[in-house]
Design a protein around this motif. Structure first.
Motif, PDB file in Angstrom:
ATOM      1  N   GLY A  55       7.481  47.913  -1.328  1.00  0.00           N
ATOM      2  CA  GLY A  55       6.197  47.194  -1.991  1.00  0.00           C
ATOM      3  C   GLY A  55       4.947  47.220  -1.448  1.00  0.00           C
ATOM      4  O   GLY A  55       3.932  47.021  -1.834  1.00  0.00           O
ATOM      5  N   ALA A  56       4.875  47.766  -0.092  1.00  0.00           N
ATOM      6  CA  ALA A  56       3.730  47.896   0.564  1.00  0.00           C
ATOM      7  C   ALA A  56       2.800  49.025  -0.070  1.00  0.00           C
ATOM      8  O   ALA A  56       1.549  48.682  -0.159  1.00  0.00           O
ATOM      9  N   LEU A  57       3.503  49.940  -0.600  1.00  0.00           N
ATOM     10  CA  LEU A  57       2.519  50.970  -1.100  1.00  0.00           C
ATOM     11  C   LEU A  57       1.866  50.558  -2.431  1.00  0.00           C
ATOM     12  O   LEU A  57       0.871  50.879  -2.661  1.00  0.00           O
ATOM     13  N   TYR A  58       2.553  49.727  -3.313  1.00  0.00           N
ATOM     14  CA  TYR A  58       1.989  48.843  -4.330  1.00  0.00           C
ATOM     15  C   TYR A  58       1.325  48.033  -3.949  1.00  0.00           C
ATOM     16  O   TYR A  58      -0.038  48.095  -4.598  1.00  0.00           O
ATOM     17  N   ARG A  59       1.170  47.529  -2.906  1.00  0.00           N
ATOM     18  CA  ARG A  59       0.280  46.328  -2.485  1.00  0.00           C
ATOM     19  C   ARG A  59      -1.040  47.200  -1.823  1.00  0.00           C
ATOM     20  O   ARG A  59      -2.208  46.622  -2.226  1.00  0.00           O
ATOM     21  N   ALA A  65      -1.344  41.348  -8.314  1.00  0.00           N
ATOM     22  CA  ALA A  65      -1.895  42.724  -8.807  1.00  0.00           C
ATOM     23  C   ALA A  65      -0.927  43.744  -8.542  1.00  0.00           C
ATOM     24  O   ALA A  65      -0.873  44.644  -9.702  1.00  0.00           O
ATOM     25  N   ALA A  66      -0.264  43.839  -7.553  1.00  0.00           N
ATOM     26  CA  ALA A  66       0.625  45.114  -7.188  1.00  0.00           C
ATOM     27  C   ALA A  66       1.731  44.835  -8.329  1.00  0.00           C
ATOM     28  O   ALA A  66       2.196  45.997  -8.973  1.00  0.00           O
ATOM     29  N   SER A  67       2.364  43.642  -8.555  1.00  0.00           N
ATOM     30  CA  SER A  67       3.357  43.601  -9.785  1.00  0.00           C
ATOM     31  C   SER A  67       2.754  43.985 -11.030  1.00  0.00           C
ATOM     32  O   SER A  67       3.462  44.542 -11.680  1.00  0.00           O
ATOM     33  N   ASP A 108      13.230  49.308   1.273  1.00  0.00           N
ATOM     34  CA  ASP A 108      13.459  47.976   0.483  1.00  0.00           C
ATOM     35  C   ASP A 108      12.369  48.097  -0.587  1.00  0.00           C
ATOM     36  O   ASP A 108      11.234  48.434  -0.742  1.00  0.00           O
ATOM     37  N   GLY A 109      12.835  47.553  -1.585  1.00  0.00           N
ATOM     38  CA  GLY A 109      11.937  47.231  -2.558  1.00  0.00           C
ATOM     39  C   GLY A 109      12.602  46.847  -4.286  1.00  0.00           C
ATOM     40  O   GLY A 109      13.420  45.816  -4.030  1.00  0.00           O
ATOM     41  N   ARG A 110      12.300  47.623  -5.356  1.00  0.00           N
ATOM     42  CA  ARG A 110      12.704  47.192  -6.557  1.00  0.00           C
ATOM     43  C   ARG A 110      13.703  48.201  -7.216  1.00  0.00           C
ATOM     44  O   ARG A 110      14.441  48.128  -8.129  1.00  0.00           O
ATOM     45  N   ARG A 128      10.651  29.907   1.006  1.00  0.00           N
ATOM     46  CA  ARG A 128      10.537  31.034   2.234  1.00  0.00           C
ATOM     47  C   ARG A 128       9.149  31.599   1.784  1.00  0.00           C
ATOM     48  O   ARG A 128       8.604  31.845   3.121  1.00  0.00           O
ATOM     49  N   ARG A 129       8.715  31.909   0.745  1.00  0.00           N
ATOM     50  CA  ARG A 129       7.344  32.407   0.811  1.00  0.00           C
ATOM     51  C   ARG A 129       6.372  31.694   1.085  1.00  0.00           C
ATOM     52  O   ARG A 129       5.459  31.803   1.865  1.00  0.00           O
ATOM     53  N   TYR A 130       6.535  30.121   0.859  1.00  0.00           N
ATOM     54  CA  TYR A 130       5.342  29.140   1.283  1.00  0.00           C
ATOM     55  C   TYR A 130       5.439  29.243   2.635  1.00  0.00           C
ATOM     56  O   TYR A 130       4.359  29.259   3.325  1.00  0.00           O
TER      57      TYR A 130
HETATM   58  O1  CDP Z   1       6.622  40.445  -1.106  1.00  0.00           O
HETATM   59  P1  CDP Z   1       7.288  40.668  -2.656  1.00  0.00           P
HETATM   60  O2  CDP Z   1       8.824  40.837  -2.543  1.00  0.00           O
HETATM   61  O3  CDP Z   1       6.938  39.754  -3.736  1.00  0.00           O
HETATM   62  O4  CDP Z   1       6.750  42.249  -3.222  1.00  0.00           O
HETATM   63  P2  CDP Z   1       6.774  43.463  -2.569  1.00  0.00           P
HETATM   64  O5  CDP Z   1       7.994  43.859  -2.275  1.00  0.00           O
HETATM   65  O6  CDP Z   1       5.897  43.587  -1.534  1.00  0.00           O
HETATM   66  O7  CDP Z   1       6.270  44.258  -3.844  1.00  0.00           O
HETATM   67  C1  CDP Z   1       4.922  43.910  -4.528  1.00  0.00           C
HETATM   68  C2  CDP Z   1       5.029  44.318  -6.078  1.00  0.00           C
HETATM   69  O8  CDP Z   1       5.280  45.626  -6.212  1.00  0.00           O
HETATM   70  C3  CDP Z   1       6.412  43.695  -6.771  1.00  0.00           C
HETATM   71  O9  CDP Z   1       6.193  42.563  -7.376  1.00  0.00           O
HETATM   72  C4  CDP Z   1       7.129  45.065  -7.633  1.00  0.00           C
HETATM   73  O10 CDP Z   1       6.422  44.454  -8.836  1.00  0.00           O
HETATM   74  C5  CDP Z   1       6.188  45.959  -7.044  1.00  0.00           C
HETATM   75  N1  CDP Z   1       7.223  47.059  -6.271  1.00  0.00           N
HETATM   76  C6  CDP Z   1       7.784  47.810  -7.264  1.00  0.00           C
HETATM   77  O11 CDP Z   1       7.786  47.996  -8.550  1.00  0.00           O
HETATM   78  N2  CDP Z   1       8.848  48.866  -6.935  1.00  0.00           N
HETATM   79  C7  CDP Z   1       9.015  48.856  -5.876  1.00  0.00           C
HETATM   80  N3  CDP Z   1       9.962  49.707  -5.084  1.00  0.00           N
HETATM   81  C8  CDP Z   1       8.516  47.944  -4.626  1.00  0.00           C
HETATM   82  C9  CDP Z   1       7.661  47.003  -5.058  1.00  0.00           C
END
Ligand code: CDP
Ligand code: CDP
Length: 222
Positions: free
Chosen positions: A36-40, A94-96, A124-126, A152-154
């Motif tokens: 996720g950090a790479l998308y961020r 924006a990442a999303s 970790d990720g999606r 948790r996010r709060y």
């Molecule tokens: O912290 P949070 O779980 O909200 O987000 P993150 O893991 O830091 O990822 C930020 C955004 O990147 C997510 O909302 C996904 O849309 C996207 N992402 C993705 O599409 N695929 C991944 N492997 C990781 C993140």
């Protein structure tokens, strides 16, 4: 050459992926990939360089030439420590958005694969278990109720000195879940063979122990 094991942890925002993955990595002495950090990082770079969040080719270019490094839990973009900056909700949103663009996702594939080095990786990720590491030794899909995740996010945002509002967070979280789950490429969903773990009522410690237990069961003998 030696086989390098991988543990893939996927799930929606604030389900605990990062926290659990980092603790499991420490326990096993594995490397850790926060995809996720790479998308961020790409999103932050786009926001700063006024690249439109729908300019697929320009964003893919940014991703391909991303100058980032990860050291001792700190994240750098072109030499600047952006560990905190990339956690802003604006950057997450924006990442999303940009994560739905196929060319951008493709541009980040090689970089992610390079994290797989001995003695092992937890990522970790999606789409770790579905797309990037489909041969992962263990796949886990972490979930928690939207309320538990917003809570948790709060707490995380307040602890980091950001301002936050529960109602906005819950709204953002539901929007982001929907966007991540409904996009055409690499949508958020449990990988085939993934172990589901609902952490709504678990402590971090309990979740970590569960993942370590599953890994001990599937681990290939050396
Ligand atoms: O912290 P949070 O779980 O909200 O987000 P993150 O893991 O830091 O990822 C930020 C955004 O990147 C997510 O909302 C996904 O849309 C996207 N992402 C993705 O599409 N695929 C991944 N492997 C990781 C993140
Ligand atoms: O990476 P992801 O966005 O899935 O979540 P995270 O950044 O690890 O944030 C999860 C937050 O919930 C952290 O502050 C954890 O301490 C907390 N938490 C958890 O991860 N797991 C639990 N079972 C309980 C709380």
């Amino acid at each position: 050459f030696p086989y390098i094991p991988v543990i893939a942890i996927d799930g929606p925002t604030a389900s605990g992926k990062g926290t659990v993955a980092q603790l499991v990595a420490t326990q096993l002495g594995f490397h850790y990939l926060d995809s996720g950090a790479l998308y961020r990082l790409t999103a932050l770079s786009a926001l700063r360089n006024a690249v439109a969040l729908n300019d697929e080719q320009a964003l893919a270019k940014l991703a391909e030439t991303l100058q980032c490094s990860f050291t001792n839990g700190d994240i750098f973009l072109a030499g600047e420590n952006v560990t905190l900056a990339i956690r802003a909700e604006e950057v997450g949103n924006a990442a999303s958005k940009i994560a739905a663009l196929p060319a951008l996702r493709q541009a980040l594939v090689a970089l992610q694969l390079r994290f797989r080095t001995a003695p092992g990786l937890i990522a970790d990720g999606r789409d770790m278990g579905t797309v990037i590491f489909p041969d992962a030794d263990l796949k886990v899909f972490l979930t928690a109720s939207p309320e538990a995740r917003a809570q948790r996010r709060y707490k995380q945002l307040i602890d980091k000195g950001f301002s936050a509002n529960m109602q906005d967070l819950l709204k953002d979280l539901n929007e982001r879940d929907a966007r991540d789950a409904n996009r055409a490429v690499a949508p958020l969903k449990p990988a085939e063979g993934a172990y589901l773990l609902d952490t709504s009522n678990l402590t971090v410690h309990q979740a970590v122990e569960q993942v370590l237990g599953w890994y001990a069961d599937v681990k290939k003998p050396v």
